[in-house]
Design an enzyme around this catalytic site. Structure first.
Site, PDB file in Angstrom:
ATOM      1  N   ASP A  61       0.897  -1.126  -0.026  1.00 43.83           N
ATOM      2  CA  ASP A  61      -0.107  -0.042  -0.283  1.00 43.83           C
ATOM      3  C   ASP A  61       0.868   1.345   0.029  1.00 43.83           C
ATOM      4  O   ASP A  61       1.527   1.467   0.961  1.00 43.83           O
ATOM      5  CB  ASP A  61      -1.020   0.121   1.214  1.00 43.83           C
ATOM      6  CG  ASP A  61      -1.746   1.155   1.384  1.00 43.83           C
ATOM      7  OD1 ASP A  61      -1.633   2.002   0.668  1.00 43.83           O
ATOM      8  OD2 ASP A  61      -2.568   1.021   2.248  1.00 43.83           O
ATOM      9  N   SER A 144      -2.029  14.379 -14.279  1.00 44.58           N
ATOM     10  CA  SER A 144      -3.272  14.213 -15.080  1.00 44.58           C
ATOM     11  C   SER A 144      -3.664  15.704 -15.623  1.00 44.58           C
ATOM     12  O   SER A 144      -3.002  16.639 -15.045  1.00 44.58           O
ATOM     13  CB  SER A 144      -4.411  13.977 -14.078  1.00 44.58           C
ATOM     14  OG  SER A 144      -5.802  13.941 -14.492  1.00 44.58           O
ATOM     15  N   TYR A 157      -9.897  15.097  -6.269  1.00 47.09           N
ATOM     16  CA  TYR A 157      -8.946  14.296  -7.395  1.00 47.09           C
ATOM     17  C   TYR A 157      -8.103  15.622  -7.815  1.00 47.09           C
ATOM     18  O   TYR A 157      -7.031  15.630  -7.933  1.00 47.09           O
ATOM     19  CB  TYR A 157      -9.918  13.671  -8.297  1.00 47.09           C
ATOM     20  CG  TYR A 157      -8.936  12.991  -9.451  1.00 47.09           C
ATOM     21  CD1 TYR A 157      -8.067  11.824  -9.313  1.00 47.09           C
ATOM     22  CD2 TYR A 157      -8.776  13.567 -10.683  1.00 47.09           C
ATOM     23  CE1 TYR A 157      -7.374  11.270 -10.065  1.00 47.09           C
ATOM     24  CE2 TYR A 157      -7.829  12.872 -11.871  1.00 47.09           C
ATOM     25  CZ  TYR A 157      -7.245  11.856 -11.228  1.00 47.09           C
ATOM     26  OH  TYR A 157      -6.468  11.169 -12.201  1.00 47.09           O
ATOM     27  N   LYS A 161      -4.258  16.075  -7.558  1.00 47.12           N
ATOM     28  CA  LYS A 161      -3.246  16.158  -8.906  1.00 47.12           C
ATOM     29  C   LYS A 161      -2.553  17.563  -9.116  1.00 47.12           C
ATOM     30  O   LYS A 161      -1.635  17.581  -9.407  1.00 47.12           O
ATOM     31  CB  LYS A 161      -4.090  15.834 -10.082  1.00 47.12           C
ATOM     32  CG  LYS A 161      -4.674  14.435 -10.304  1.00 47.12           C
ATOM     33  CD  LYS A 161      -3.408  13.412 -10.456  1.00 47.12           C
ATOM     34  CE  LYS A 161      -3.759  12.030 -10.097  1.00 47.12           C
ATOM     35  NZ  LYS A 161      -2.615  11.122 -10.339  1.00 47.12           N
TER      36      LYS A 161
HETATM   37  P1  NAD Z   1      -5.858   1.653 -12.388  1.00 43.07           P
HETATM   38  O1  NAD Z   1      -6.850   1.605 -11.281  1.00 43.07           O
HETATM   39  O2  NAD Z   1      -5.692   0.861 -13.712  1.00 43.07           O
HETATM   40  O3  NAD Z   1      -4.451   1.934 -11.780  1.00 43.07           O
HETATM   41  C1  NAD Z   1      -4.091   2.444 -10.657  1.00 43.07           C
HETATM   42  C2  NAD Z   1      -3.355   1.430  -9.904  1.00 43.07           C
HETATM   43  O4  NAD Z   1      -2.858   2.092  -8.525  1.00 43.07           O
HETATM   44  C3  NAD Z   1      -4.008   0.051  -9.590  1.00 43.07           C
HETATM   45  O5  NAD Z   1      -3.096  -0.962 -10.153  1.00 43.07           O
HETATM   46  C4  NAD Z   1      -4.070  -0.036  -8.086  1.00 43.07           C
HETATM   47  O6  NAD Z   1      -4.104  -1.432  -7.357  1.00 43.07           O
HETATM   48  C5  NAD Z   1      -3.050   0.888  -7.822  1.00 43.07           C
HETATM   49  N1  NAD Z   1      -3.344   1.418  -6.449  1.00 43.07           N
HETATM   50  C6  NAD Z   1      -4.371   2.022  -6.024  1.00 43.07           C
HETATM   51  N2  NAD Z   1      -4.185   2.350  -4.665  1.00 43.07           N
HETATM   52  C7  NAD Z   1      -3.105   1.844  -4.258  1.00 43.07           C
HETATM   53  C8  NAD Z   1      -2.490   1.943  -3.047  1.00 43.07           C
HETATM   54  N3  NAD Z   1      -2.873   2.290  -1.913  1.00 43.07           N
HETATM   55  N4  NAD Z   1      -1.119   1.218  -3.029  1.00 43.07           N
HETATM   56  C9  NAD Z   1      -0.702   0.486  -4.133  1.00 43.07           C
HETATM   57  N5  NAD Z   1      -1.115   0.508  -5.182  1.00 43.07           N
HETATM   58  C10 NAD Z   1      -2.524   1.484  -5.247  1.00 43.07           C
HETATM   59  O7  NAD Z   1      -6.115   3.064 -13.038  1.00 43.07           O
HETATM   60  P2  NAD Z   1      -5.125   4.252 -14.103  1.00 43.07           P
HETATM   61  O8  NAD Z   1      -6.061   4.966 -14.769  1.00 43.07           O
HETATM   62  O9  NAD Z   1      -4.049   3.213 -14.765  1.00 43.07           O
HETATM   63  O10 NAD Z   1      -4.065   5.186 -13.101  1.00 43.07           O
HETATM   64  C11 NAD Z   1      -3.106   5.323 -12.959  1.00 43.07           C
HETATM   65  C12 NAD Z   1      -2.730   6.662 -12.694  1.00 43.07           C
HETATM   66  O11 NAD Z   1      -3.144   7.539 -13.932  1.00 43.07           O
HETATM   67  C13 NAD Z   1      -3.211   7.384 -11.405  1.00 43.07           C
HETATM   68  O12 NAD Z   1      -2.511   8.006 -10.659  1.00 43.07           O
HETATM   69  C14 NAD Z   1      -4.321   8.116 -12.242  1.00 43.07           C
HETATM   70  O13 NAD Z   1      -4.899   9.333 -11.214  1.00 43.07           O
HETATM   71  C15 NAD Z   1      -3.627   8.648 -13.300  1.00 43.07           C
HETATM   72  N6  NAD Z   1      -4.386   8.952 -14.512  1.00 43.07           N
HETATM   73  C16 NAD Z   1      -5.567   8.416 -14.695  1.00 43.07           C
HETATM   74  C17 NAD Z   1      -6.280   8.857 -15.876  1.00 43.07           C
HETATM   75  C18 NAD Z   1      -7.556   8.159 -16.455  1.00 43.07           C
HETATM   76  O14 NAD Z   1      -8.431   8.741 -17.070  1.00 43.07           O
HETATM   77  N7  NAD Z   1      -7.470   6.905 -16.295  1.00 43.07           N
HETATM   78  C19 NAD Z   1      -6.111  10.174 -16.357  1.00 43.07           C
HETATM   79  C20 NAD Z   1      -5.065  10.909 -15.932  1.00 43.07           C
HETATM   80  C21 NAD Z   1      -4.180  10.473 -15.096  1.00 43.07           C
END
Ligand code: NAD
Length: 261
Positions: A61, A144, A157, A161
């Protein structure tokens, strides 16, 4: 595709799904050894099964300092060093509206989301620091479009960010000249990014098709972006090709700066 990351050792938080998974896959193709921190035993086991000795998986975590520290330690034991930290793990607020949420839920959501998105980023950087100094390494934060524009999420969020940008810029300043610190800012991307439990009663969970068409409408290139669309930016920042780049954000968002979200 070359071997831009040959012999690099990289730790990626949230590396077993979504954007982190795509970065993990590409980094291994580019010659890196990758260590990932994730929550789910099953997805970690799947990645281990696929990538064998090129990957180390650690169930932990990011909001707990010890977990970051142990993951760094395990990485160095297994692969001998650490060149790059990709602080990518994150959670979402589902566009919950500030006015709708009770003060209790507001507070719970704040702690839950900031502990992961912000404190997790602080902790990852702190835990990796000494090892990155030894390799003149670098840190990449996944930020983001919500780091710059409203309506990429709700207040939790969006504020989290924005906070990561402050962390990234101050660290780039303080850790120079030995460690470069940068960020990639994806726009809306089709992943399973989780809405945190305290806000679930206040949000509509949308299906993937609705999400795809809303993402498409919001960027001028009209892309329903996939995790793979962002990986080249990470390869560039992680590699020695970008040795003059620090304190910088690469936006990979279909052109949000031209029109906003
Ligand atoms: P995702 O849920 O597939 O990936 C997030 C990962 O973080 C998951 O594997 C999850 O298990 C892990 N995670 C969450 N809480 C955790 C914790 N406490 N300890 C360890 N691991 C943890 O979603 P994603 O969209 O790939 O997100 C990845 C990053 O991209 C994030 O920082 C998100 O804010 C950012 N992001 C996503 C988007 C979008 O639209 N999907 C856009 C911009 C930025």
């Amino acid at each position: 595709m070359g071997m831009a990351l040959k012999d690099k050792v990289v730790l990626i938080t949230g590396g077993a799904s979504g954007i982190g998974e795509a970065v993990t896959r590409r980094f291994i193709q580019e010659g890196a050894k990758v260590s990932i921190i994730g929550r789910s035993k099953d997805t970690l086991a799947k990645m281990k099964g696929e990538f064998g000795e090129n990957i180390l998986t650690y169930q932990g975590d990011v909001s707990k300092y010890e977990d970051n520290e142990q993951a760094v330690q395990a990485t160095v034991e297994q692969f001998g060093k650490l060149d790059v930290l990709v602080a990518n793990a994150g959670v979402f607020d589902g566009f919950a509206k500030f006015a709708d949420v009770t003060p209790e839920a507001l507070s719970e959501a704040y702690d839950f989301l900031f502990n992961i998105n912000v404190k997790g980023s602080f902790f990852g950087a702190k835990a990796a620091l000494e090892e990155l100094k030894k390799t003149n390494g670098n840190i990449i934060f996944t930020v983001s479009g919500a780091s710059f524009y409203p309506d990429g999420g709700g207040v939790w969020y969006t504020a989290s960010k924005h906070a990561q940008i402050g962390l990234m810029r101050q660290l780039a300043f303080e850790l120079s000249p030995s460690i470069r610190v940068n960020a990639v800012a994806p726009g809306g991307t089709l992943t399973a990014l989780t809405v945190i439990p305290p806000l679930r009663p206040f949000v509509k969970i949308v299906d993937n098709d609705t999400k795809a068409s809303s993402i498409k409408k919001r960027n001028i290139l009209q892309l329903a972006q996939m995790p793979e669309d962002h990986v080249a930016a990470y390869v560039l920042l992680a590699s020695d090709e970008s040795r003059a780049i620090t304190g910088e954000v690469i936006s990979s968002d279909g052109g949000l700066s031209v029109r906003g979200l």
